[in-house]
Design a protein around this motif. Sequence first.
Motif, short mmCIF file in Angstrom:
data_model
loop_
_atom_site.label_atom_id
_atom_site.label_comp_id
_atom_site.label_asym_id
_atom_site.label_seq_id
_atom_site.Cartn_x
_atom_site.Cartn_y
_atom_site.Cartn_z
N LYS A 157 34.28 115.55 45.18
CA LYS A 157 34.40 114.21 44.59
C LYS A 157 35.82 113.94 44.12
N SER A 158 36.42 114.93 43.49
CA SER A 158 37.79 114.74 43.02
C SER A 158 38.74 114.54 44.19
N ILE A 159 38.47 115.28 45.29
CA ILE A 159 39.30 115.11 46.50
C ILE A 159 39.10 113.70 47.08
N ALA A 160 37.80 113.27 47.09
CA ALA A 160 37.51 111.93 47.60
C ALA A 160 38.19 110.85 46.75
N LEU A 161 38.23 111.07 45.42
CA LEU A 161 38.90 110.11 44.54
C LEU A 161 40.39 110.05 44.83
N VAL A 162 40.96 111.20 45.10
CA VAL A 162 42.38 111.22 45.44
C VAL A 162 42.62 110.46 46.74
N ASP A 163 41.72 110.68 47.73
CA ASP A 163 41.88 109.98 49.01
C ASP A 163 41.74 108.47 48.82
N ARG A 164 40.77 108.06 48.03
CA ARG A 164 40.59 106.63 47.79
C ARG A 164 41.77 106.04 47.02
N ALA A 165 42.25 106.81 46.04
CA ALA A 165 43.41 106.35 45.28
C ALA A 165 44.63 106.21 46.19
N THR A 166 44.74 107.14 47.16
CA THR A 166 45.86 107.06 48.11
C THR A 166 45.78 105.78 48.93
N ASP A 167 44.56 105.43 49.39
CA ASP A 167 44.39 104.18 50.16
C ASP A 167 44.76 102.96 49.32
N ILE A 168 44.29 102.96 48.06
CA ILE A 168 44.59 101.82 47.18
C ILE A 168 46.08 101.75 46.90
N ALA A 169 46.71 102.90 46.73
CA ALA A 169 48.14 102.92 46.40
C ALA A 169 48.99 102.26 47.47
N THR A 170 48.52 102.31 48.72
CA THR A 170 49.31 101.69 49.80
C THR A 170 49.34 100.17 49.70
N ARG A 171 48.51 99.60 48.83
CA ARG A 171 48.52 98.15 48.66
C ARG A 171 49.59 97.70 47.66
N TYR A 172 50.10 98.65 46.87
CA TYR A 172 51.20 98.34 45.96
C TYR A 172 52.53 98.62 46.66
N ASP A 173 53.61 98.27 45.95
CA ASP A 173 54.89 98.71 46.51
C ASP A 173 54.97 100.22 46.39
N ARG A 174 55.96 100.79 47.03
CA ARG A 174 56.00 102.24 47.20
C ARG A 174 56.02 102.99 45.86
N ALA A 175 56.91 102.60 44.95
CA ALA A 175 57.04 103.30 43.67
C ALA A 175 55.79 103.12 42.82
#
Length: 687
Positions: A157-175
């Motif tokens: 679950k923690s790994i899945a959360l990281v993966d989902r957070a990574t997908d969401i992060a791509t919607r923001y600017d890089r920093a």
Amino acid sequence: MAKIPMGSFGNALPQVERIQMPQRQDLSGALNGIAQNVGQAVQQKDEVQRETEASAKRLELYHNQLAEQEAKIKLDEVLTRDMSEQLTLVKNDVSNGEYNAQEGDEALRTWSSAKYKEIENDLPLHVRPQLKQYWDGHVNQQMTSLLPLQLRADAQKSIALVDRATDIATRYDRARGREYIQPYLDTAQMSEAEKLERINKYETTRDILEVDDRIAVAVNGKEIQDLNTLISDLDSGKYAHLDGSVVRQKKNQALSRIDAINTKLKVEENKRIQDAGKVFNEFKSQVLTGRMLEDEYRNNIRDAVKGTEHEAEFTFYDKHSANFQSFGRLSTAEMQKRINQEKANSKNNATSDAVNEKKVLGVYESLYKEKLANIKANPNQAVKEAGLEVHSLTALDLKVNPSDFIKNAIDNGSSQLALKDANLKLMPISAEELPEVKKAFDEKNVDQKLEFIGGLIQQSKGMKDGRQIWGAILNQLGDGNQNYVAAGLAKQLGFKSDHGRELSTSIVNGTQLLKNKQLIMPKENILKAKFNEYLGNTITGTDANALYQTFKAVYADTLNERSIQHKTTDEDPKSDVLETALSFATGGVYTQSGKQRVYTGDKVSDWKISKPYGWKDEKFDAYLDKGYPQLAKQTGLTVNELKEFRLQRSPVKTKNGELQYDLINERGNPLVIKDVQWRIFLPGVSK
């Protein structure tokens, strides 16, 4: 046993046998033997009893053992089937994060207790404690497998959360995206190497997204230079997180897009050149029809024709568009006047650009011819070009909702008259819709047609030129036959026969009878000769032809009403029917008596005058006898001198709408004294 003698019991005597008694020594030994035998027998009996009881005990133990084994088998079936299935479900839920280990324990125990209660009554009573202990031990043993599953589920679950957070992060600017991921990495159950791998994956994804976005923007804008810059950035290592294979793939993708853009630009340029003529003609049409032209539209057309054979023509029409549109809004009479002025100016004044002025004049003449054609053949088109609404008039409208049809037709006519064009031919029904509408009107019966005519008159009441509008509509529906127009006038003016039959009904019914060829009529030349003889000089030309058609319809209706028939077409008209139809259709003709002359000096003995509708000669004479003396006082002429003038119904009525009669001399000129034309008017008479 000793026998008991039968007979008299009183005389019976017992018979005594002699018994030999053993000796003492023998007796003692015998008794001992007996005692010994009895003891052995008792002992044997005890042994048998004990053996029987032992056998029964062994049998009971055996049966109990079988029952216990059977019960255990039953438990094992449940444990290995139902319990196993339930355990699998609970494990799956724990693995998927639906339960934690404790909740899984509780779920399994709850199910276990309920299941054991279902089968408990079927278990032997004496072994229930042992079987319950056996059941609980098995359940407890299974519980130990849930905690590792929970730990593994939490890690996943923690790994899945990281993966989902990574997908969401791509919607923001890089920093901002990098900051967003970090809290999830800090709490993730993964090694530092795995965390670093996730960061690299994010950075790689951002590089790919940035490259793809640059490609998409460049392709959308057809910016080849931007794609070349991207290729240089890929070669320079700007995108450090992309490995060599991805860099090569993106470079190839950019190069492919450059080829595609070049091909597309070439095709578009070829198509632009090929379509330039069509685009220019559309622009020219927009200019000549007076539509407003937005600057963006002009610029688009300018780009479309640039460098083509149509560029010069575009420049010409673009430059003069305001003049052309202003000219197009003029009436045809004003257009003609403007053209004549331009021609005069061109002829009388020298110019440095005669070619251009001649071209402008040519456009003016083209616009004039087109508008003149529309005004005469399709005035609704001219109304559209003036920016007014034109209503569609369909056969279905006429059938289903004639009231709305009438309203829209009158509105079309009003819009056409609003053009104020002297060359206009009033046609409220568009030419393309007229055939089907006319067919629908022809299919109506007499009453429906009369109702329609009445609706036209009613809805146009109070409108300026209302009679002209509904007359044009009926003229179109009659396909040139003026009978429906005549019926409309008769209905509006309330013309009736002496017997009360409405003239409008007679005209429409007679027209229907003639159209359906339901009657035998006298030959045309015979009937027309009688008509001309009756009317004489009162009417000529197209008006005479229209009135003749009306008379013929009234004649047919009168025949039908009186149930009179002609046997052949060679017969003369029925005199009484003819007289009725002539007076009914025309309103009556008066023959003027006196000394009227024509320019040759000859007297006219049969000069005929159209009387007010339905008047007898005596009534008309009475009005004339009053009019001559009044006119004599005003003109200074005598009554006899005035009577030498021929009378003729005037097209001009008084301001109150009263009928007037012109006085015509022998040369056909009206009576004019001191620039004033004198007439006899009939007070209070309007029809």
